[in-house]
Design a protein around this motif. Structure first.
Motif, PDB file in Angstrom:
ATOM      1  N   ASP A 187       0.396   7.814  -9.401  1.00 18.76           N
ATOM      2  CA  ASP A 187       0.056   7.296  -8.071  1.00 18.76           C
ATOM      3  C   ASP A 187      -1.457   7.225  -7.892  1.00 18.76           C
ATOM      4  O   ASP A 187      -1.987   6.287  -7.268  1.00 18.76           O
ATOM      5  CB  ASP A 187       0.675   8.174  -6.981  1.00 18.76           C
ATOM      6  CG  ASP A 187       2.134   7.821  -6.702  1.00 18.76           C
ATOM      7  OD1 ASP A 187       2.636   6.837  -7.286  1.00 18.76           O
ATOM      8  OD2 ASP A 187       2.767   8.531  -5.899  1.00 18.76           O
ATOM      9  N   SER A 196       0.797  -1.221   0.000  1.00 23.10           N
ATOM     10  CA  SER A 196       0.000   0.000   0.000  1.00 23.10           C
ATOM     11  C   SER A 196       0.832   1.275   0.000  1.00 23.10           C
ATOM     12  O   SER A 196       0.318   2.352  -0.284  1.00 23.10           O
ATOM     13  CB  SER A 196      -0.931   0.012   1.220  1.00 23.10           C
ATOM     14  OG  SER A 196      -0.165  -0.049   2.420  1.00 23.10           O
ATOM     15  N   LYS A 197       2.116   1.178   0.293  1.00 29.94           N
ATOM     16  CA  LYS A 197       2.965   2.376   0.338  1.00 29.94           C
ATOM     17  C   LYS A 197       3.724   2.602  -0.974  1.00 29.94           C
ATOM     18  O   LYS A 197       4.552   3.506  -1.057  1.00 29.94           O
ATOM     19  CB  LYS A 197       3.950   2.265   1.499  1.00 29.94           C
ATOM     20  CG  LYS A 197       3.274   2.282   2.858  1.00 29.94           C
ATOM     21  CD  LYS A 197       4.278   2.248   3.995  1.00 29.94           C
ATOM     22  CE  LYS A 197       3.584   2.284   5.343  1.00 29.94           C
ATOM     23  NZ  LYS A 197       4.547   2.243   6.471  1.00 29.94           N
ATOM     24  N   ARG A 220       9.443  -0.635  -3.851  1.00 25.44           N
ATOM     25  CA  ARG A 220       9.786   0.778  -3.994  1.00 25.44           C
ATOM     26  C   ARG A 220      10.297   1.031  -5.407  1.00 25.44           C
ATOM     27  O   ARG A 220      10.733   0.111  -6.107  1.00 25.44           O
ATOM     28  CB  ARG A 220      10.841   1.196  -2.963  1.00 25.44           C
ATOM     29  CG  ARG A 220      12.158   0.470  -3.075  1.00 25.44           C
ATOM     30  CD  ARG A 220      13.087   0.804  -1.921  1.00 25.44           C
ATOM     31  NE  ARG A 220      14.363   0.106  -2.046  1.00 25.44           N
ATOM     32  CZ  ARG A 220      15.403   0.580  -2.723  1.00 25.44           C
ATOM     33  NH1 ARG A 220      15.330   1.773  -3.323  1.00 25.44           N
ATOM     34  NH2 ARG A 220      16.531  -0.111  -2.794  1.00 25.44           N
ATOM     35  N   ALA A 226       6.323  -4.339   0.047  1.00 26.47           N
ATOM     36  CA  ALA A 226       6.862  -2.986   0.214  1.00 26.47           C
ATOM     37  C   ALA A 226       7.757  -2.664  -0.969  1.00 26.47           C
ATOM     38  O   ALA A 226       8.926  -2.324  -0.819  1.00 26.47           O
ATOM     39  CB  ALA A 226       7.633  -2.887   1.517  1.00 26.47           C
ATOM     40  N   SER A 246       4.850   4.012  -4.312  1.00 32.18           N
ATOM     41  CA  SER A 246       4.677   5.386  -4.791  1.00 32.18           C
ATOM     42  C   SER A 246       5.720   5.736  -5.840  1.00 32.18           C
ATOM     43  O   SER A 246       6.919   5.598  -5.602  1.00 32.18           O
ATOM     44  CB  SER A 246       4.767   6.375  -3.632  1.00 32.18           C
ATOM     45  OG  SER A 246       4.767   7.707  -4.109  1.00 32.18           O
ATOM     46  N   ALA A 265      -3.382  -3.323   1.427  1.00 34.14           N
ATOM     47  CA  ALA A 265      -2.641  -3.032   2.659  1.00 34.14           C
ATOM     48  C   ALA A 265      -1.770  -4.202   3.103  1.00 34.14           C
ATOM     49  O   ALA A 265      -0.919  -4.052   3.957  1.00 34.14           O
ATOM     50  CB  ALA A 265      -3.615  -2.655   3.774  1.00 34.14           C
ATOM     51  N   ASP A 314       7.191   9.425  -4.552  1.00 36.73           N
ATOM     52  CA  ASP A 314       8.247   9.462  -3.542  1.00 36.73           C
ATOM     53  C   ASP A 314       9.615   9.357  -4.192  1.00 36.73           C
ATOM     54  O   ASP A 314      10.576  10.034  -3.792  1.00 36.73           O
ATOM     55  CB  ASP A 314       8.066   8.316  -2.544  1.00 36.73           C
ATOM     56  CG  ASP A 314       6.890   8.556  -1.598  1.00 36.73           C
ATOM     57  OD1 ASP A 314       6.339   9.674  -1.618  1.00 36.73           O
ATOM     58  OD2 ASP A 314       6.532   7.616  -0.860  1.00 36.73           O
TER      59      ASP A 314
END
Length: 522
Positions: free
Chosen positions: A69, A45-46, A84, A82, A48, A78, A51
C-alpha cells in the motif's frame, strides 16, 4: 498479440503465454500469461491491499499488503475509481521451504482486482505484479495474469566471510529480491577474513573481530534476518566454508582445531588422526544449524589442495564425514560447490552441488544429483560491468542448456554470486605485499553505509536480468531490445523510489563510484 505453447519442464504441463506489444504489461520478471481485455480504469484513492488482507488470518500477508500500500500510494489519485482487492489463498501453511508454491493468478475485471494463490507468498508476488502495472496516473489495465516460476531456487549469494554485510544492507537486498520474486539468500558466512556468526560455544571465533576487521552477526541478528526474509517469502541458507577458505577458524587453534601447515597464511583445515578438527566442526555446526531453520546446510568445500599434512585422501575423508554428519545427525540436506563432487569426490547422492567454474549443471545432474547454476561467466558479480545491456546481457542465460530434458527436475535453479574479494583491505585479508583490491577503501566498518550503496550498485540492476532468467527463461527475448531496456530502467527507477539501493539508471558503477562520483566524499 501472438499466442504460442510454451513448455515449462518443472511444471510438467503446457501453458499458454501471451506476448503483448508492451513487454508483458511492464511486469518484470515477465509473467507466463498476460492478457489485456479492456481499456485502463482508474484505481481510486481508496485502493488498498491491506483492507482485503485484513479479512484473512495471516499477519505475514497483512504486513506485506501494508508495505505494498505504501508503494502504491504515490500513484493513486483522488479522482473517480473505486477498485477493490480480493484474496483467495489455498493454504494457511506459511513455511518457507523448497516446497513453497509461489504461483498466482490475477483477474482485473470491472472494479475488482481478484488475487488467487496457493500460498501467501504467491499472493505477495501477485501484489508486486499489480503494483508494477499501476500507472503513474493511477490506472490499471483490465487484464488476466497467470504466473509461476520455472525454478524453485532463485538465489543471491552474499560473501560476508570477507567484507561484512551490515544488517541494514542485507535487509535492503532482501527487499529488492522480493520485488524480483527471488526466494533464496545464500549467506556465505565464513572465509579468509572472518567467521561471521556469533557462537555461544566458541565465543573467541568473533572476539577478535574488531577495528578494521570488525563485523559479525549476533545470534539475535541472525534471527532478525531470517524473520525479515521469511516475511518476504525468502529462505536463508547458511554456508560455513570448510576445509578450505577456513582462515576464519584460526581462533580455534588453541582449542584443538588443526591446519594443513603452520605457515602464516594457513587457511585449510587438517583432518587430524585424533579427530580434533572434526569434533570441533561438528559441535559448531550443530549450534549453527539450530540458528538457521532451512533444510539446506552448505559446507562450501571449494578450492582445496594437497598441502603440508593434507592429502587428497584426508580432504576427502573430512568432507565426506561432514556431509554425512549434516545429513544424518543434523537432518539437513548438505550442499557445496562443484569441487565437493568433482575434486574430493565427497558428495553423497543427496548433496546439492553448485556449478560455478569448470563444470556445468548438466555434468552434475548426469550423476543423479541436484544442481544449482552459478556459472561464473554469467552470474559472478565480483567485478563491475557496464551499465545497460552490455553489462547485463550475459545474465540472460538459459541455465538448463546443458541439462537433458529427462534430468530437468534435478536442476533446482540459479544463483547470483556477490563475492567481496575486491573489497578486502589487503588481498584476501592475508597478503599485505600484494596489490590492494580496488574496493579496499570500503572495507573499514566506518564506511558501512557507503559499502551498502556500492555492493548494491554492483548487483542491481544487472541482477534483475539474472532474476528473470531464473524465473522463466525465454529464448525469444532480446535483453538489448528497446522494450527490454526501457523495462529495466523503469523498474530501476520504481525500486529506487521504494528505497532500494542500485546503480542509477543510465549509469555505470564500480566498487568506489556511481556515475563517476565517489561513494567516499573527502
Amino acid at each position: 498479440k501472438l499466442q504460442f505453447l510454451y513448455f515449462i519442464g518443472n511444471m510438467n504441463a503446457f501453458v499458454y503465454m501471451t506476448l503483448a506489444a508492451a513487454v508483458q504489461g511492464g511486469i518484470f520478471p515477465h509473467p507466463l500469461v498476460y492478457q489485456e481485455h479492456g481499456s485502463a480504469a482508474a484505481v481510486g484513492s481508496k485502493f488498498s491491499f491491506a483492507d482485503a488482507a485484513a479479512e484473512l488470518s495471516s499477519e505475514r500477508l497483512l504486513g506485506s499488503a501494508q508495505r505494498y500500500d505504501v508503494h502504491v500510494g504515490g500513484k493513486l489519485r483522488a479522482e473517480e475509481g473505486a477498485m477493490r482487492v480480493t484474496f483467495a489463498v489455498a493454504t494457511d501453511d506459511e513455511t518457507v521451504s523448497a516446497k513453497t508454491d509461489y504461483s498466482y493468478e490475477v483477474r482485473i475485471e470491472g472494479n475488482v482486482v481478484a488475487i488467487s494463490a496457493q500460498s501467501i507468498y504467491g499472493a505477495m508476488y501477485a501484489m508486486e505484479s499489480v503494483t508494477q502495472l499501476i500507472t503513474t496516473d493511477g490506472t490499471l489495465p483490465l487484464a488476466y495474469i497467470k504466473d509461476a516460476p520455472q525454478y524453485a531456487w532463485r538465489g543471491l549469494m552474499i560473501d560476508s566471510g570477507r567484507r561484512f554485510f551490515p544488517v541494514a544492507t542485507v535487509q535492503n537486498l532482501l527487499d529488492t529480491m522480493s520485488y524480483l520474486k527471488m526466494n533464496v539468500l545464500h549467506l556465505h558466512a565464513s572465509d579468509y577474513c572472518r567467521f561471521g556468526v556469533e557462537s555461544k560455544k566458541y565465543p573467541n571465533l568473533t572476539n577478535a573481530l574488531t577495528g578494521i576487521l570488525g563485523g559479525y552477526y549476533t545470534q539475535e541478528d541472525v534471527a532478525g534476518i531470517i524473520k525479515y526474509a521469511s516475511d518476504r517469502g525468502i529462505r536463508v541458507v547458511p554456508e560455513f566454508d570448510v576445509p578450505g577458505h577456513s582462515r576464519g577458524f584460526l581462533p580455534l587453534e588453541s582449542q584443538g582445531i588443526e591446519f594443513c601447515t603452520d605457515a602464516s597464511d594457513r587457511c585449510q583445515l587438517y583432518n587430524d588422526p585424533a579427530n580434533s578438527t572434526y569434533n570441533i566442526l561438528t559441535d559448531l555446526f550443530t549450534e549453527m544449524s539450530s540458528l538457521f531453520p532451512d533444510e539446506v546446510f552448505n559446507i562450501g568445500s571449494d578450492e582445496t589442495s594437497a598441502k603440508g599434512r593434507c592429502t587428497v585422501q584426508s580432504t576427502f575423508e573430512i568432507e565426506r564425514a561432514l556431509v554425512t554428519f549434516v545429513q544424518e545427525k543434523l537432518g539437513k540436506k548438505p550442499a557445496g560447490w562443484e569441487e565437493i563432487l568433482f575434486d574430493a569426490g565427497a558428495a553423497t547422492p543427496d548433496t546439492i552441488v553448485d556449478a560455478w567454474s569448470q563444470h556445468s549443471p548438466g555434468s552434475i545432474t548426469a550423476t543423479g544429483r541436484q544442481a544449482i547454476a552459478s556459472n561464473s561467466s554469467h552470474f559472478y558479480f565480483t567485478r563491475p560491468a557496464p551499465g545497460g545491456p552490455d553489462g547485463w546481457s550475459p545474465c540472460w542465460y538459459n541455465i538448463s542448456s546443458t541439462v537433458p530434458y529427462a534430468q530437468r527436475d534435478l536442476l533446482l535453479g540459479g544463483e547470483i554470486s556477490m563475492w567481496t574479494d575486491t573489497y578486502c583491505y589487503i588481498d584476501q585479508c592475508l597478503e599485505p605485499n600484494a596489490a590492494k583490491p580496488p574496493g579496499a577503501p570500503l572495507f573499514d566498518p566506518k564506511y558501512d553505509a557507503q559499502f551498502g550503496l556500492s555492493v548494491a550498485g554492483m548487483i542491481w540492476p544487472r541482477g534483475y536480468v539474472a532474476a528473470a532468467a531464473f524465473w522463466n527463461y525465454n529464448s525469444t527475448t532480446d535483453p538489448s531490445s528497446p522494450d527490454f531496456v526501457n523495462n529495466i530502467w523503469s523498474l530501476n527507477d520504481q525500486f529506487q523510489q521504494r528505497g532500494s539501493w542500485s546503480c542509477p539508471t543510465n549509469c555505470s558503477c564500480d566498487q568506489l563510484t556511481a556515475c563517476g562520483k565517489p561513494y567516499i566524499q573527502n
